[in-house]
Design a protein around this motif. Structure first.
Motif, PDB file in Angstrom:
ATOM      1  N   ASN A  43      -5.878   4.585   0.027  1.00  0.00           N
ATOM      2  CA  ASN A  43      -5.815   3.144   0.153  1.00  0.00           C
ATOM      3  C   ASN A  43      -4.471   2.816   0.790  1.00  0.00           C
ATOM      4  O   ASN A  43      -3.422   3.201   0.269  1.00  0.00           O
ATOM      5  CB  ASN A  43      -5.942   2.504  -1.227  1.00  0.00           C
ATOM      6  CG  ASN A  43      -5.943   0.995  -1.170  1.00  0.00           C
ATOM      7  OD1 ASN A  43      -5.329   0.382  -0.311  1.00  0.00           O
ATOM      8  ND2 ASN A  43      -6.643   0.401  -2.103  1.00  0.00           N
ATOM      9  N   PRO A  44      -4.453   2.102   1.922  1.00  0.00           N
ATOM     10  CA  PRO A  44      -3.173   1.847   2.594  1.00  0.00           C
ATOM     11  C   PRO A  44      -2.232   0.964   1.781  1.00  0.00           C
ATOM     12  O   PRO A  44      -1.026   1.008   1.971  1.00  0.00           O
ATOM     13  CB  PRO A  44      -3.573   1.174   3.898  1.00  0.00           C
ATOM     14  CG  PRO A  44      -4.962   0.716   3.706  1.00  0.00           C
ATOM     15  CD  PRO A  44      -5.580   1.565   2.654  1.00  0.00           C
ATOM     16  N   LEU A  45      -2.762   0.154   0.879  1.00  0.00           N
ATOM     17  CA  LEU A  45      -1.899  -0.732   0.097  1.00  0.00           C
ATOM     18  C   LEU A  45      -1.289  -0.031  -1.107  1.00  0.00           C
ATOM     19  O   LEU A  45      -0.110  -0.162  -1.383  1.00  0.00           O
ATOM     20  CB  LEU A  45      -2.688  -1.963  -0.359  1.00  0.00           C
ATOM     21  CG  LEU A  45      -3.234  -2.834   0.773  1.00  0.00           C
ATOM     22  CD1 LEU A  45      -4.075  -3.955   0.210  1.00  0.00           C
ATOM     23  CD2 LEU A  45      -2.107  -3.367   1.619  1.00  0.00           C
ATOM     24  N   SER A  46      -2.118   0.746  -1.839  1.00  0.00           N
ATOM     25  CA  SER A  46      -1.612   1.367  -3.058  1.00  0.00           C
ATOM     26  C   SER A  46      -1.203   2.825  -2.861  1.00  0.00           C
ATOM     27  O   SER A  46      -0.469   3.371  -3.673  1.00  0.00           O
ATOM     28  CB  SER A  46      -2.670   1.288  -4.158  1.00  0.00           C
ATOM     29  OG  SER A  46      -3.774   2.113  -3.828  1.00  0.00           O
TER      30      SER A  46
END
Length: 112
Positions: free
Chosen positions: A35-38
């Protein structure tokens, strides 16, 4: 070197040949993506036998069928059902386009 085997193989210039190395094993087709955010890995797909359903509601808007196709493709890929994508997209596209063209209210698509 044993007397029965003879000298090791060599190149034409007399240098010994290196033994052939086996190539590394191929990487798996579906690597866990992050996941690029987390930065956490995405969860593995649910088994086909596990019950699941998704429902998408959209207004009477010409962009609705495209959003429904994209959502359908993502859901089927997440569940490892990529083989069904072409047929399911065609059916969903026809139904959602008809709902946008021939009704006055919002529409929905439900996937099970």
């Amino acid at each position: 070197m044993t007397p029965d085997q003879g000298p090791p193989p060599s190149a034409s210039n007399g240098t010994p040949l290196k033994p052939a190395t086996t190539p590394p094993p191929p990487t798996p087709y579906l690597l866990p993506t992050l996941n690029p955010l987390s930065g956490q890995p995405h969860p593995p797909p649910l088994p086909f036998t596990s019950p699941w359903h998704y429902e998408l509601h959209f207004p009477r808007d010409p962009r609705g069928p495209g959003i429904a196709r994209l959502t359908l493709r993502a859901v089927l890929a997440a569940h490892g059902l990529v083989d069904l994508t072409d047929r399911a997209e065609l059916l969903a596209s026809e139904l959602t386009t008809n709902s946008v063209r021939h009704t006055q209210g919002p529409a929905s698509v439900r996937l099970q």
